[in-house]
Design a protein around this motif. Structure first.
Motif, PDB file in Angstrom:
ATOM      1  N   ASP A 158       0.755  -1.045  -0.178  1.00 51.24           N
ATOM      2  CA  ASP A 158      -0.084   0.117  -0.198  1.00 51.24           C
ATOM      3  C   ASP A 158       0.732   1.383   0.039  1.00 51.24           C
ATOM      4  OD1 ASP A 158       1.146  -0.114   2.408  1.00 51.24           O
ATOM      5  OD2 ASP A 158      -0.751   0.028   3.549  1.00 51.24           O
ATOM      6  N   GLY A 159       2.195   1.082  -0.122  1.00 52.38           N
ATOM      7  CA  GLY A 159       3.166   2.358  -0.064  1.00 52.38           C
ATOM      8  C   GLY A 159       3.733   2.684   1.153  1.00 52.38           C
ATOM      9  N   THR A 160       3.308   2.006   2.307  1.00 47.92           N
ATOM     10  CA  THR A 160       4.016   2.387   3.332  1.00 47.92           C
ATOM     11  C   THR A 160       5.518   2.023   3.443  1.00 47.92           C
ATOM     12  OG1 THR A 160       1.649   2.163   4.459  1.00 47.92           O
ATOM     13  CG2 THR A 160       3.678   2.102   6.205  1.00 47.92           C
ATOM     14  N   HIS A 188       4.985   5.903  -0.210  1.00 46.28           N
ATOM     15  CA  HIS A 188       5.724   5.594  -1.715  1.00 46.28           C
ATOM     16  C   HIS A 188       5.032   4.988  -2.683  1.00 46.28           C
ATOM     17  CE1 HIS A 188       9.084   7.145   0.912  1.00 46.28           C
ATOM     18  NE2 HIS A 188      10.038   6.618   0.010  1.00 46.28           N
ATOM     19  N   LEU A 189       3.798   4.876  -2.532  1.00 44.84           N
ATOM     20  CA  LEU A 189       3.038   4.312  -3.595  1.00 44.84           C
ATOM     21  C   LEU A 189       3.176   5.001  -4.745  1.00 44.84           C
ATOM     22  CD1 LEU A 189       1.381   1.833  -4.369  1.00 44.84           C
ATOM     23  CD2 LEU A 189      -0.609   2.804  -3.534  1.00 44.84           C
ATOM     24  N   GLY A 190       3.164   6.382  -4.983  1.00 46.79           N
ATOM     25  CA  GLY A 190       3.106   7.131  -5.972  1.00 46.79           C
ATOM     26  C   GLY A 190       4.501   7.390  -6.700  1.00 46.79           C
ATOM     27  N   ARG A 191       5.476   6.837  -6.190  1.00 45.48           N
ATOM     28  CA  ARG A 191       6.844   6.912  -6.954  1.00 45.48           C
ATOM     29  C   ARG A 191       6.754   6.247  -8.032  1.00 45.48           C
ATOM     30  NH1 ARG A 191      10.526   9.020  -2.878  1.00 45.48           N
ATOM     31  NH2 ARG A 191       9.227  10.261  -1.365  1.00 45.48           N
ATOM     32  N   PRO A 192       7.733   6.814  -9.146  1.00 42.54           N
ATOM     33  CA  PRO A 192       7.454   6.195 -10.517  1.00 42.54           C
ATOM     34  C   PRO A 192       8.005   4.681 -10.296  1.00 42.54           C
ATOM     35  CG  PRO A 192       8.219   8.403 -10.500  1.00 42.54           C
ATOM     36  CD  PRO A 192       8.166   8.093  -9.254  1.00 42.54           C
ATOM     37  N   ILE A 231       7.969   2.825  -8.016  1.00 40.53           N
ATOM     38  CA  ILE A 231       7.165   1.728  -7.234  1.00 40.53           C
ATOM     39  C   ILE A 231       5.828   1.385  -8.155  1.00 40.53           C
ATOM     40  CG2 ILE A 231       5.681   1.388  -5.306  1.00 40.53           C
ATOM     41  CD1 ILE A 231       8.695   1.317  -4.673  1.00 40.53           C
ATOM     42  N   GLN A 232       5.487   2.474  -8.936  1.00 40.94           N
ATOM     43  CA  GLN A 232       4.218   2.156  -9.786  1.00 40.94           C
ATOM     44  C   GLN A 232       4.799   1.256 -11.227  1.00 40.94           C
ATOM     45  OE1 GLN A 232       2.937   5.872 -11.203  1.00 40.94           O
ATOM     46  NE2 GLN A 232       2.053   6.693  -9.197  1.00 40.94           N
ATOM     47  N   GLN A 233       6.128   1.368 -11.555  1.00 44.88           N
ATOM     48  CA  GLN A 233       6.608   0.530 -12.623  1.00 44.88           C
ATOM     49  C   GLN A 233       6.825  -0.618 -12.240  1.00 44.88           C
ATOM     50  OE1 GLN A 233      10.119   2.177 -14.302  1.00 44.88           O
ATOM     51  NE2 GLN A 233      10.021   0.827 -16.240  1.00 44.88           N
ATOM     52  N   ALA A 234       7.076  -0.712 -10.780  1.00 48.55           N
ATOM     53  CA  ALA A 234       7.374  -2.386 -10.443  1.00 48.55           C
ATOM     54  C   ALA A 234       6.103  -3.017 -10.275  1.00 48.55           C
ATOM     55  CB  ALA A 234       8.225  -2.163  -8.911  1.00 48.55           C
TER      56      ALA A 234
END
Length: 565
Positions: free
Chosen positions: A77-79, A94-98, A100-103
Motif C-alpha cells: 500500500d506504499g507504506t 511511496h506508492l506514487g513513486r515512479p 514503485i508504480q512501474q514495479a
C-alpha cells in the motif's frame, strides 16, 4: 585576410576541442551511470532472492546493514516498512513513486531524480516481492552538473590549454595556408606554384596585367605627345580641378609666372584681379574672356568650365600674349586718324581755292596763283597716297619682287641725281662717296629708302649746308650706306620715335617742306624687309647721321654648299 583565416581556424579548433571534451565527459558520465544501474539491479536481485515471505524486519535489517547502498522495504500500500539510512518512521507514502508504480505493473521499476541543487542524482531500482511488497535499492552519484562543478578548476585549465593549442594550431595553419598566396608574384602570376584552385584567378590576373600594360603604354605615349605639344606652345595652358588646385601648367605659364608657384591652389599662381575672376567664373560653371597686364605686356585670358560627374566643375585657362596685336591695333587706329587728318588738310585747301575760283570771287590775276596752290596741294596729296600705298605693301611683307644684287654706290648716285635740283634750289650741296658695296635686295625699295633719308636731310638742313651719301663695308665685312647732314639735328627725346608713322619733330617745319610723315616709317619697314640694322646718331644744331647696315654676304664656298643642298 590573415586575421580572418586565423580567426576561422582558431574558432574551428576551439569549437572542435570543446565539443570533443564535452562529448567525452558525457560519454564517461553515461558509462558510469550505466554501470551504477547495473550494479543496483544485481544488488536488488541478490537481496530479493534472500528475502522470503516469512522473513521479518530483523532479517531485513541485518541485510541493510551489510548493504552499502540505501535499502528500502515498502508495503504493497506504499507504506515504508524499513529504510537502512533514514528510518521508516515518519516517511511519506511511496506508492506514487515512479519506480514503485512501474514495479507494481511489471515487477521491475527504475527511476532517477536530481537534487534541488542539481549537483547530485539518485538512481532507484525497485522489485516486487512474492508477497506483494516492494524492495528498492538506491544510490546517489554526482550529476553531470555536479561533476562539472567539482571539476571546474580542471575544466578552466583544460579550456586555457585548449585556447593555447587552438591559437598555436590556427597560427601555424594560417601560415601554411597563406604562404603560397602571400608569395604570389602578381606581375608574373603564371610562374607561381600556388593552389590549383587559384589557377583561373592567376590566368585572369595575367590577362588583366597584359591589358593594363598595353593601356599604360598608350597613356604614356599620349602623355608624351601632350607634353611635347604643350611644351612647344607659345600660349599658356593651365588645368584646374573642381577644388581649384592646379593639375597642369605648361612651360609658357612657368615662363610667364617664374616667381610664382605652378602648384597647389590657383591663387598661388597669380593674384591679378582679372586672372582670379576668370578662374573663379569657370570653376562656378561659367566662362570668361578678359585681359591682364603683366610685366608691360598684355595677355588675353580665356577660361572655360569642364563639368565633372557629381564633383562640381573643373576649369581650363588659356593665356595668349596679344601685346603685338594690341600695339598693332593701336597703331592702326593712330594711322587711320593721322591719314584722315593728313588727307583732309590738302583736300580742304584744294576745295577752298576751287570754291573761290568757282564763285568768281577771285580776280583774274589770282586764278593762276590759286591754280598753282591747288596743284601743289594735289601733288602733296598724291605723294601722301603713294607713301601710304608703299607702306601698306611693306606691311604685307613687301611686293612679290625677287631680290637681286644691287651696287649701293651706284644706287646712291641715282638718288643724288634725283635730288640735285632740290638741293640747288635750297642752296645745299649733296655728294656721294665711298667704296663699292653690293647687297641682295629689291632695287625699288632700297632706292626709296635712300631717297627718303636724303630728302629728309635736305628738308631739315640749314642754309649753305651739305648732305653726304657714303657706302662701303665695315670692319666685319657688312655693307652699309649712311646719309649724314649738317642740319638742325634731332633732340634725344625725339630720337626713339622718329621712325613712327606721321611723327614729326618740328610740325611747323614739316608743313613748310610738305612732308608726309611717312618717309622714315618706310625706311624702317624696308630695313626689316632686308634684315638691315638702322643706326641713328644726331646732335641738335650739329647734324644727323643715319646708317643702314646690311647682313654680311655669304662667301662663295657657303653659296656653293647652299646651292648643293
Amino acid at each position: 585576410m590573415r586575421k580572418r583565416v586565423f580567426g576561422s581556424i582558431f574558432l574551428t579548433s576551439l569549437v572542435t576541442l570543446m565539443l570533443t571534451a564535452g562529448l567525452f565527459l558525457l560519454a564517461v558520465h553515461a558509462g558510469l551511470t550505466r554501470d551504477l544501474r547495473s550494479r543496483l539491479a544485481k544488488e536488488a536481485g541478490y537481496l530479493a532472492s534472500t528475502v522470503s515471505a516469512d522473513s521479518d524486519l530483523s532479517d531485513i535489517s541485518s541485510l541493510g546493514l551489510l548493504c552499502a547502498d540505501r535499502l528500502t522495504l515498502i508495503s504493497r500500500d506504499g507504506t515504508v516498512l524499513y529504510d537502512n539510512q533514514n528510518g521508516a518512521y515518519g516517511m511519506e507514502n511511496h506508492l506514487g513513486r515512479p519506480e514503485i508504480q512501474q514495479a507494481a505493473e511489471t515487477g521491475v521499476g527504475e527511476d532517477s531524480r536530481l537534487s534541488e541543487t542539481l549537483e547530485q542524482q539518485t538512481y532507484y531500482y525497485a522489485l516486487r516481492l512474492e508477497n506483494g511488497d516492494f524492495l528498492r535499492v538506491s544510490a546517489t552519484a554526482d550529476s553531470a552538473f555536479g561533476a562539472l562543478s567539482s571539476a571546474s578548476p580542471w575544466i578552466v585549465l583544460v579550456v586555457l590549454l585548449a585556447l593555447l593549442v587552438a591559437a598555436l594550431l590556427a597560427s601555424r595553419l594560417t601560415h601554411v595556408f597563406l604562404a603560397p598566396i602571400t608569395s604570389l608574384d602578381l606581375h608574373d602570376p603564371l610562374k607561381n606554384a600556388a593552389y590549383d584552385e587559384l589557377s583561373p584567378l592567376l590566368h585572369r590576373i595575367d590577362r588583366q596585367n597584359r591589358r593594363i600594360r598595353v593601356q599604360m603604354d598608350e597613356l604614356r605615349r599620349r602623355q608624351v605627345e601632350f607634353d611635347d605639344i604643350t611644351a612647344r606652345m607659345d600660349e599658356g595652358l593651365v588645368l584646374f580641378s573642381a577644388s581649384g588646385d592646379i593639375l597642369f601648367a605648361n612651360h609658357a605659364v612657368r615662363r610667364l609666372f617664374p616667381r610664382d608657384s605652378a602648384a597647389g591652389n590657383y591663387l598661388t599662381l597669380c593674384r591679378d584681379a582679372a586672372y582670379t575672376q576668370a578662374v573663379e567664373a569657370a570653376l562656378a560653371g561659367g566662362g570668361a574672356h578678359t585681359k591682364m597686364e603683366k610685366n608691360g605686356r598684355t595677355y588675353a585670358l580665356t577660361a572655360s568650365s569642364v563639368a565633372e560627374d557629381g564633383a562640381g566643375h573643373a576649369a581650363v585657362l588659356f593665356i595668349v600674349d596679344i601685346t603685338e596685336r594690341e600695339q598693332a591695333e593701336q597703331q592702326r587706329q593712330e594711322f587711320t586718324a593721322n591719314v584722315s587728318h593728313e588727307l583732309k588738310t590738302p583736300l580742304t585747301s584744294i576745295m577752298g581755292y576751287a570754291e573761290i575760283i568757282e564763285s568768281g570771287i577771285a580776280k583774274p590775276a589770282d586764278i593762276a596763283p590759286f591754280a598753282g596752290k591747288i596743284r601743289t596741294e594735289a601733288q602733296r596729296l598724291l605723294s601722301l597716297i603713294e607713301d601710304i600705298i608703299r607702306l601698306s605693301q611693306l606691311d604685307a611683307d613687301g611686293e612679290e619682287v625677287p631680290f637681286e644684287q644691287i651696287e649701293l654706290l651706284s644706287l646712291c648716285g641715282t638718288v643724288r641725281s634725283r635730288l640735285q635740283s632740290k638741293a640747288d634750289r635750297l642752296g645745299l650741296s649733296i655728294e656721294c662717296r665711298g667704296a663699292a658695296a653690293t647687297v641682295s635686295g629689291q632695287r625699288r625699295t632700297l632706292e626709296q629708302m635712300v631717297f627718303n633719308l636724303a630728302d629728309n636731310a635736305l628738308a631739315y638742313n640749314r642754309p649753305n649746308g651739305s648732305v653726304t651719301l657714303e657706302t662701303g663695308t665695315n670692319s666685319s665685312g657688312a655693307p652699309f650706306v649712311s646719309i649724314s647732314d649738317t642740319g638742325i639735328g634731332i633732340a634725344p627725346a625725339d630720337q626713339p620715335r622718329v621712325f613712327e608713322r606721321f611723327y614729326r619733330v618740328d610740325k611747323s617745319h614739316s608743313k613748310m617742306t610738305g612732308g608726309t610723315g611717312l618717309g622714315l616709317s618706310i625706311v624702317k619697314h624696308g630695313a626689316a624687309l632686308h634684315h638691315a640694322e638702322i643706326t641713328l646718331d644726331s646732335t641738335p644744331n650739329v647734324g644727323t647721321k643715319i646708317t643702314l647696315t646690311f647682313p654680311k654676304p655669304k662667301n662663295e664656298e657657303e653659296t656653293k654648299e647652299n646651292t648643293a643642298e
